[in-house]
Design a protein around this motif. Structure first.
Motif, mmCIF file in Angstrom:
data_model
loop_
_atom_site.group_PDB
_atom_site.id
_atom_site.type_symbol
_atom_site.label_atom_id
_atom_site.label_comp_id
_atom_site.label_asym_id
_atom_site.label_seq_id
_atom_site.Cartn_x
_atom_site.Cartn_y
_atom_site.Cartn_z
ATOM 1 N N THR A 17 -4.660 -21.037 -8.100
ATOM 2 C CA THR A 17 -4.150 -21.396 -9.334
ATOM 3 C C THR A 17 -2.559 -21.126 -8.691
ATOM 4 N N PRO A 18 -1.457 -21.907 -9.494
ATOM 5 C CA PRO A 18 0.036 -21.633 -9.092
ATOM 6 C C PRO A 18 0.425 -20.863 -10.071
ATOM 7 N N TYR A 19 1.061 -19.481 -9.553
ATOM 8 C CA TYR A 19 1.695 -18.848 -10.308
ATOM 9 C C TYR A 19 3.337 -18.506 -10.055
ATOM 10 N N ARG A 20 3.967 -18.192 -10.992
ATOM 11 C CA ARG A 20 5.410 -18.009 -11.069
ATOM 12 C C ARG A 20 5.618 -16.512 -11.020
ATOM 13 N N VAL A 21 6.186 -15.914 -9.977
ATOM 14 C CA VAL A 21 6.382 -14.393 -9.854
ATOM 15 C C VAL A 21 7.811 -14.209 -10.066
ATOM 16 N N SER A 22 8.459 -13.386 -10.766
ATOM 17 C CA SER A 22 9.789 -12.895 -10.892
ATOM 18 C C SER A 22 10.005 -11.510 -10.535
ATOM 19 N N ALA A 81 36.450 -2.928 -22.435
ATOM 20 C CA ALA A 81 36.914 -1.647 -22.227
ATOM 21 C C ALA A 81 35.438 -0.887 -22.336
ATOM 22 N N ALA A 82 34.381 -1.263 -23.207
ATOM 23 C CA ALA A 82 33.321 -0.375 -23.285
ATOM 24 C C ALA A 82 32.458 -0.413 -22.213
ATOM 25 N N VAL A 83 32.519 -1.193 -21.058
ATOM 26 C CA VAL A 83 31.593 -1.343 -20.043
ATOM 27 C C VAL A 83 31.794 -0.140 -19.116
ATOM 28 N N GLY A 84 30.568 0.410 -19.018
ATOM 29 C CA GLY A 84 30.318 1.447 -18.014
ATOM 30 C C GLY A 84 29.935 0.945 -16.481
ATOM 31 N N ASP A 85 28.632 1.602 -16.034
ATOM 32 C CA ASP A 85 28.306 0.996 -14.722
ATOM 33 C C ASP A 85 28.021 -0.526 -14.838
ATOM 34 N N VAL A 86 27.913 -1.158 -13.867
ATOM 35 C CA VAL A 86 27.428 -2.480 -13.544
ATOM 36 C C VAL A 86 26.466 -2.538 -12.131
ATOM 37 N N HIS A 87 25.160 -2.777 -12.304
ATOM 38 C CA HIS A 87 24.520 -2.893 -11.123
ATOM 39 C C HIS A 87 24.259 -4.229 -10.878
ATOM 40 N N VAL A 88 24.558 -4.696 -9.549
ATOM 41 C CA VAL A 88 24.411 -6.002 -9.209
ATOM 42 C C VAL A 88 23.092 -6.077 -8.187
ATOM 43 N N GLY A 89 21.859 -6.601 -8.408
ATOM 44 C CA GLY A 89 21.038 -7.078 -7.602
ATOM 45 C C GLY A 89 20.434 -8.492 -7.480
ATOM 46 N N ARG A 90 19.409 -8.857 -6.888
ATOM 47 C CA ARG A 90 18.977 -10.199 -6.890
ATOM 48 C C ARG A 90 17.752 -10.532 -7.593
ATOM 49 N N HIS A 91 17.656 -11.738 -8.429
ATOM 50 C CA HIS A 91 16.467 -11.950 -9.077
ATOM 51 C C HIS A 91 15.845 -13.248 -8.649
ATOM 52 N N LEU A 92 14.885 -13.246 -7.939
ATOM 53 C CA LEU A 92 13.862 -14.265 -7.252
ATOM 54 C C LEU A 92 12.696 -14.715 -8.159
ATOM 55 N N VAL A 93 12.709 -15.881 -8.085
ATOM 56 C CA VAL A 93 11.438 -16.694 -8.754
ATOM 57 C C VAL A 93 10.624 -17.295 -7.630
ATOM 58 N N ILE A 94 9.446 -16.837 -7.393
ATOM 59 C CA ILE A 94 8.535 -17.364 -6.342
ATOM 60 C C ILE A 94 7.476 -18.180 -6.843
ATOM 61 N N GLU A 95 7.475 -19.364 -6.335
ATOM 62 C CA GLU A 95 6.143 -20.190 -6.807
ATOM 63 C C GLU A 95 5.143 -19.952 -5.910
ATOM 64 N N THR A 96 3.948 -19.492 -6.137
ATOM 65 C CA THR A 96 2.967 -19.342 -5.036
ATOM 66 C C THR A 96 1.663 -19.516 -5.590
ATOM 67 N N GLY A 97 0.623 -20.063 -4.665
ATOM 68 C CA GLY A 97 -0.881 -20.155 -5.107
ATOM 69 C C GLY A 97 -1.301 -18.813 -4.650
ATOM 70 N N ALA A 98 -2.540 -18.552 -5.758
ATOM 71 C CA ALA A 98 -3.155 -17.449 -5.223
ATOM 72 C C ALA A 98 -4.576 -17.562 -6.284
ATOM 73 N N ALA A 119 -3.653 -11.037 -7.116
ATOM 74 C CA ALA A 119 -3.578 -11.718 -5.812
ATOM 75 C C ALA A 119 -2.157 -11.907 -5.708
ATOM 76 N N ALA A 120 -1.645 -12.598 -6.572
ATOM 77 C CA ALA A 120 -0.453 -13.183 -6.495
ATOM 78 C C ALA A 120 0.613 -12.165 -6.483
ATOM 79 N N GLU A 121 0.655 -11.218 -7.318
ATOM 80 C CA GLU A 121 1.454 -10.068 -7.395
ATOM 81 C C GLU A 121 1.491 -9.244 -6.089
#
Lengths: 85, 85
Positions: free
Chosen positions: B2-7, B34-51, B56-58
């Motif tokens: 089955t095709p899954y979309r994993v974020s 001015a109200a902003v405190g910490d900001v964390h920058v990371g990556r966001h991946l969307v992976i289309e995979t069959g499982a 099993a997909a996770e």
């Protein structure tokens, strides 16, 4: 002012070339993950900000995305979550 | 299959320096947020995979993160969502 933690996803616009995603797809195929189709690579930001309520926090972060964080020509953004910190 | 979309979210480990997040915080302050405190920058991946199923997909995407996508020394990853595509 209540502290909020707002998560944002910034992703390449649909239909635009995503060379980083293509590179990841190819690398995963090389590693043996043959079932992988498309991969989209974007940014995930967590912004801690003070606001009167959750609606104001989301509005403020949308403004930040429009003015600084996302490139309106090539990227879309969505607010993934707004939680009290 | 089955095709899954994993974020997936890949973020700098807590306690490690996040120079990109610091730069974004400073830029937002300069823009008047001015109200902003910490900001964390990371990556966001969307992976289309069959499982065979969502579990099993996770598992497959966790394996991809450990072997290629995340740097185990400096980054943490979490599976944000597994949806049938």
């Amino acid at each position: 002012m209540t502290p909020y933690r707002v998560s944002v996803h910034i992703v390449p616009r649909k239909g635009l070339l995503d060379p980083q995603g293509k590179a990841v797809t190819d690398a995963l195929h090389t590693l043996g993950f043959a079932a992988v189709g498309d991969v989209h690579v974007g940014r995930h930001l967590v912004i801690e900000t003070g606001a009167a309520d959750a609606t104001a926090a989301e509005r403020s972060v949308r403004d930040m995305c429009a003015r600084l964080l996302a490139n309106p020509v090539t990227e879309d953004f969505e607010i993934a979550a707004v939680v009290a910190a």
